[in-house]
Design a protein around this motif. Structure first.
Motif, PDB file in Angstrom:
ATOM      1  N   GLN A 161       0.802  -1.222   0.000  1.00  0.00           N
ATOM      2  CA  GLN A 161       0.000   0.000   0.000  1.00  0.00           C
ATOM      3  C   GLN A 161       0.836   1.274   0.000  1.00  0.00           C
ATOM      4  N   TYR A 162       1.897   1.320   0.819  1.00  0.00           N
ATOM      5  CA  TYR A 162       2.675   2.559   0.945  1.00  0.00           C
ATOM      6  C   TYR A 162       3.270   2.992  -0.391  1.00  0.00           C
ATOM      7  N   LYS A 163       3.849   2.062  -1.136  1.00  0.00           N
ATOM      8  CA  LYS A 163       4.450   2.390  -2.428  1.00  0.00           C
ATOM      9  C   LYS A 163       3.471   2.254  -3.599  1.00  0.00           C
ATOM     10  N   MET A 164       2.199   2.009  -3.293  1.00  0.00           N
ATOM     11  CA  MET A 164       1.139   1.952  -4.301  1.00  0.00           C
ATOM     12  C   MET A 164       1.490   0.956  -5.405  1.00  0.00           C
ATOM     13  N   LEU A 165       1.939  -0.225  -5.013  1.00  0.00           N
ATOM     14  CA  LEU A 165       2.428  -1.204  -5.979  1.00  0.00           C
ATOM     15  C   LEU A 165       1.319  -1.879  -6.779  1.00  0.00           C
ATOM     16  N   ASP A 166       0.061  -1.687  -6.378  1.00  0.00           N
ATOM     17  CA  ASP A 166      -1.045  -2.251  -7.149  1.00  0.00           C
ATOM     18  C   ASP A 166      -1.483  -1.346  -8.296  1.00  0.00           C
ATOM     19  N   TRP A 167      -0.776  -0.260  -8.485  1.00  0.00           N
ATOM     20  CA  TRP A 167      -1.087   0.701  -9.555  1.00  0.00           C
ATOM     21  C   TRP A 167       0.124   0.796 -10.477  1.00  0.00           C
ATOM     22  N   ASN A 168      -0.114   0.707 -11.792  1.00  0.00           N
ATOM     23  CA  ASN A 168       1.000   0.711 -12.744  1.00  0.00           C
ATOM     24  C   ASN A 168       1.494   2.108 -13.121  1.00  0.00           C
ATOM     25  N   GLN A 169       0.886   3.151 -12.560  1.00  0.00           N
ATOM     26  CA  GLN A 169       1.300   4.544 -12.795  1.00  0.00           C
ATOM     27  C   GLN A 169       1.246   4.910 -14.280  1.00  0.00           C
ATOM     28  N   ASN A 170       0.210   4.395 -14.942  1.00  0.00           N
ATOM     29  CA  ASN A 170       0.018   4.694 -16.358  1.00  0.00           C
ATOM     30  C   ASN A 170      -1.272   5.453 -16.619  1.00  0.00           C
ATOM     31  N   ASP A 171      -1.995   5.827 -15.564  1.00  0.00           N
ATOM     32  CA  ASP A 171      -3.224   6.588 -15.764  1.00  0.00           C
ATOM     33  C   ASP A 171      -3.236   7.804 -14.842  1.00  0.00           C
ATOM     34  N   GLU A 172      -4.056   8.761 -15.207  1.00  0.00           N
ATOM     35  CA  GLU A 172      -4.146  10.028 -14.472  1.00  0.00           C
ATOM     36  C   GLU A 172      -5.031   9.839 -13.246  1.00  0.00           C
ATOM     37  N   ARG A 173      -4.521  10.263 -12.078  1.00  0.00           N
ATOM     38  CA  ARG A 173      -5.308  10.094 -10.859  1.00  0.00           C
ATOM     39  C   ARG A 173      -4.769  11.002  -9.760  1.00  0.00           C
ATOM     40  N   GLN A 174      -5.580  11.156  -8.703  1.00  0.00           N
ATOM     41  CA  GLN A 174      -5.130  11.875  -7.524  1.00  0.00           C
ATOM     42  C   GLN A 174      -4.248  10.956  -6.677  1.00  0.00           C
ATOM     43  N   VAL A 175      -3.243  11.546  -6.030  1.00  0.00           N
ATOM     44  CA  VAL A 175      -2.326  10.797  -5.180  1.00  0.00           C
ATOM     45  C   VAL A 175      -2.064  11.601  -3.908  1.00  0.00           C
ATOM     46  N   ASP A 176      -1.349  10.986  -2.973  1.00  0.00           N
ATOM     47  CA  ASP A 176      -0.967  11.689  -1.747  1.00  0.00           C
ATOM     48  C   ASP A 176       0.329  12.471  -1.938  1.00  0.00           C
ATOM     49  N   GLN A 177       1.400  11.767  -2.296  1.00  0.00           N
ATOM     50  CA  GLN A 177       2.695  12.427  -2.345  1.00  0.00           C
ATOM     51  C   GLN A 177       3.531  11.921  -3.534  1.00  0.00           C
ATOM     52  N   PRO A 178       3.576  12.700  -4.605  1.00  0.00           N
ATOM     53  CA  PRO A 178       4.497  12.376  -5.688  1.00  0.00           C
ATOM     54  C   PRO A 178       5.925  12.726  -5.266  1.00  0.00           C
ATOM     55  N   GLU A 179       6.880  12.037  -5.837  1.00  0.00           N
ATOM     56  CA  GLU A 179       8.279  12.337  -5.531  1.00  0.00           C
ATOM     57  C   GLU A 179       8.608  13.767  -5.948  1.00  0.00           C
ATOM     58  N   GLY A 180       9.485  14.412  -5.187  1.00  0.00           N
ATOM     59  CA  GLY A 180       9.782  15.824  -5.402  1.00  0.00           C
ATOM     60  C   GLY A 180      10.727  16.124  -6.540  1.00  0.00           C
ATOM     61  N   ALA A 181      11.057  15.131  -7.378  1.00  0.00           N
ATOM     62  CA  ALA A 181      11.987  15.367  -8.485  1.00  0.00           C
ATOM     63  C   ALA A 181      11.443  16.375  -9.481  1.00  0.00           C
ATOM     64  N   CYS A 182      10.124  16.403  -9.637  1.00  0.00           N
ATOM     65  CA  CYS A 182       9.480  17.372 -10.535  1.00  0.00           C
ATOM     66  C   CYS A 182       8.057  17.586 -10.059  1.00  0.00           C
ATOM     67  N   LEU A 183       7.785  18.761  -9.531  1.00  0.00           N
ATOM     68  CA  LEU A 183       6.454  19.103  -9.041  1.00  0.00           C
ATOM     69  C   LEU A 183       6.060  20.481  -9.548  1.00  0.00           C
ATOM     70  N   ALA A 184       4.886  20.573 -10.136  1.00  0.00           N
ATOM     71  CA  ALA A 184       4.331  21.867 -10.537  1.00  0.00           C
ATOM     72  C   ALA A 184       3.278  22.265  -9.504  1.00  0.00           C
ATOM     73  N   ILE A 185       3.423  23.463  -8.941  1.00  0.00           N
ATOM     74  CA  ILE A 185       2.586  23.909  -7.836  1.00  0.00           C
ATOM     75  C   ILE A 185       2.070  25.314  -8.121  1.00  0.00           C
ATOM     76  N   LYS A 186       0.802  25.558  -7.832  1.00  0.00           N
ATOM     77  CA  LYS A 186       0.269  26.911  -7.964  1.00  0.00           C
ATOM     78  C   LYS A 186       0.879  27.814  -6.894  1.00  0.00           C
ATOM     79  N   LYS A 187       1.360  28.967  -7.307  1.00  0.00           N
ATOM     80  CA  LYS A 187       1.953  29.907  -6.345  1.00  0.00           C
ATOM     81  C   LYS A 187       0.908  30.373  -5.334  1.00  0.00           C
ATOM     82  N   SER A 188      -0.335  30.505  -5.766  1.00  0.00           N
ATOM     83  CA  SER A 188      -1.390  30.942  -4.848  1.00  0.00           C
ATOM     84  C   SER A 188      -1.594  29.935  -3.718  1.00  0.00           C
ATOM     85  N   VAL A 189      -1.377  28.651  -4.005  1.00  0.00           N
ATOM     86  CA  VAL A 189      -1.507  27.617  -2.980  1.00  0.00           C
ATOM     87  C   VAL A 189      -0.363  27.728  -1.976  1.00  0.00           C
ATOM     88  N   LEU A 190       0.847  27.948  -2.457  1.00  0.00           N
ATOM     89  CA  LEU A 190       1.982  28.150  -1.552  1.00  0.00           C
ATOM     90  C   LEU A 190       1.775  29.380  -0.680  1.00  0.00           C
TER      91      LEU A 190
END
Length: 294
Positions: A161-190
């Motif tokens: 469950q922690y590493k979400m291994l039952d998902w192949n990461q090939n479809d668009e979906r909401q997640v908890d925490q993507p790795e920080g290597a590349c993140l696009a964030i709205k400045k208004s949210v920050l």
């Protein structure tokens, strides 16, 4: 100004050069253009002269030279305070942006009002999919990871469950925490939830930020329509034991910042058992290194 790109570098000169070259090409062929983007490199006192390389080969970049290693969170915050872009792209120096990724990420955030963050699909150096999303950490999730049950018994559902291994990461979906290597964030949210917590030196700072963004009612998304190559963990590999320690300090900070409740005494005992497992892990890694030298 549409986008502010922030790259924090430490001792990855060659990879940083490739990252900036791919980034410039992608900005130029995107609908953004260099005139609507600002790109910062914050160098944390790299001994390999990464900062000199940026100054000599990438004069279009705004370079900040730190005289010490301030860590990932603090170095990012140096720029986030002054960023002019309506969208912030946090980018690791060991990445390469593939065609169309920037437009996809920017358009996604503009079209999804509730989205605070969107992350691309990360690819390994050989083009295979890199598993880059996690659930938020729980005691049992981290326990299974630290004692190796998730690796010994990968087919057991609760260990996956922690590493979400039952998902192949090939479809668009909401997640908890993507790795920080590349993140696009709205400045208004920050602006609303605050910047990185500088008590995190490196690792778990993006988990903390994502947690606060979700707590504020925003969505965090993953989209495979944007793709980025991630030559995983090149800075971390140079100081493996220090990074393991930093990771567990970050986990400790995250745990007591967000999960501490009425069961303070029981929580403390539970977490200290994880700390013991963490140090056993570090000791085993050090012993393996010493054994390999024999």
């Amino acid at each position: 100004m549409i986008i502010t790109v922030v790259i924090v570098s430490w001792n990855t000169r060659k990879l940083l050069d490739k990252c900036l070259s791919s980034l410039k090409s992608e900005i130029e062929r995107s609908t953004i253009g260099l005139d609507k983007a600002e790109v910062f490199v914050v160098d944390n006192d790299s001994p390999d002269r990464s900062a000199d390389m940026v100054a000599e080969k990438h004069s279009w970049v705004k370079l900040i030279r730190n005289d010490s290693n301030r860590g990932f969170a603090a170095a990012n915050n140096q720029i986030l305070w002054i960023a002019q872009g309506e969208i912030i792209l946090l980018l690791n120096p060991d990445t390469e942006i593939l065609s169309g990724a920037l437009d996809t990420l920017v358009t996604f955030l503009k079209e999804h009002e509730k989205a605070g963050v969107v992350a691309p699909q990360l690819l390994n150096s050989d083009g295979s999919i890199q598993r880059s999303c996690r659930a938020f950490p729980t005691f049992w999730g981290m326990f299974y990871e630290l004692i190796g049950l998730s690796r010994l018994f990968p087919h057991v559902a609760k260990f996956r469950q922690y590493k979400m291994l039952d998902w192949n990461q090939n479809d668009e979906r909401q997640v908890d925490q993507p790795e920080g290597a590349c993140l696009a964030i709205k400045k208004s949210v920050l602006n609303q939830v605050g910047l990185f917590d500088e008590d995190f030196f490196m690792l778990f700072e993006e988990v903390d930020l994502c947690y606060r963004i979700k707590e504020a009612g925003y969505e965090i998304w993953f989209t495979p329509r944007a793709k980025v190559i991630h030559h995983h963990g090149q800075s971390i590999k140079q100081a493996k034991i220090k990074m393991i320690l930093s990771s567990h300090r970050g986990m400790y900070r995250f745990w007591f910042k967000h999960y501490r409740g009425d069961r303070w005494y029981l929580d403390s005992i539970a977490y200290m058992s994880l700390i013991l497992l963490a140090y056993l892990r570090i000791a085993s890694y050090w012993l393996k290194q010493e054994w390999d030298k024999l």
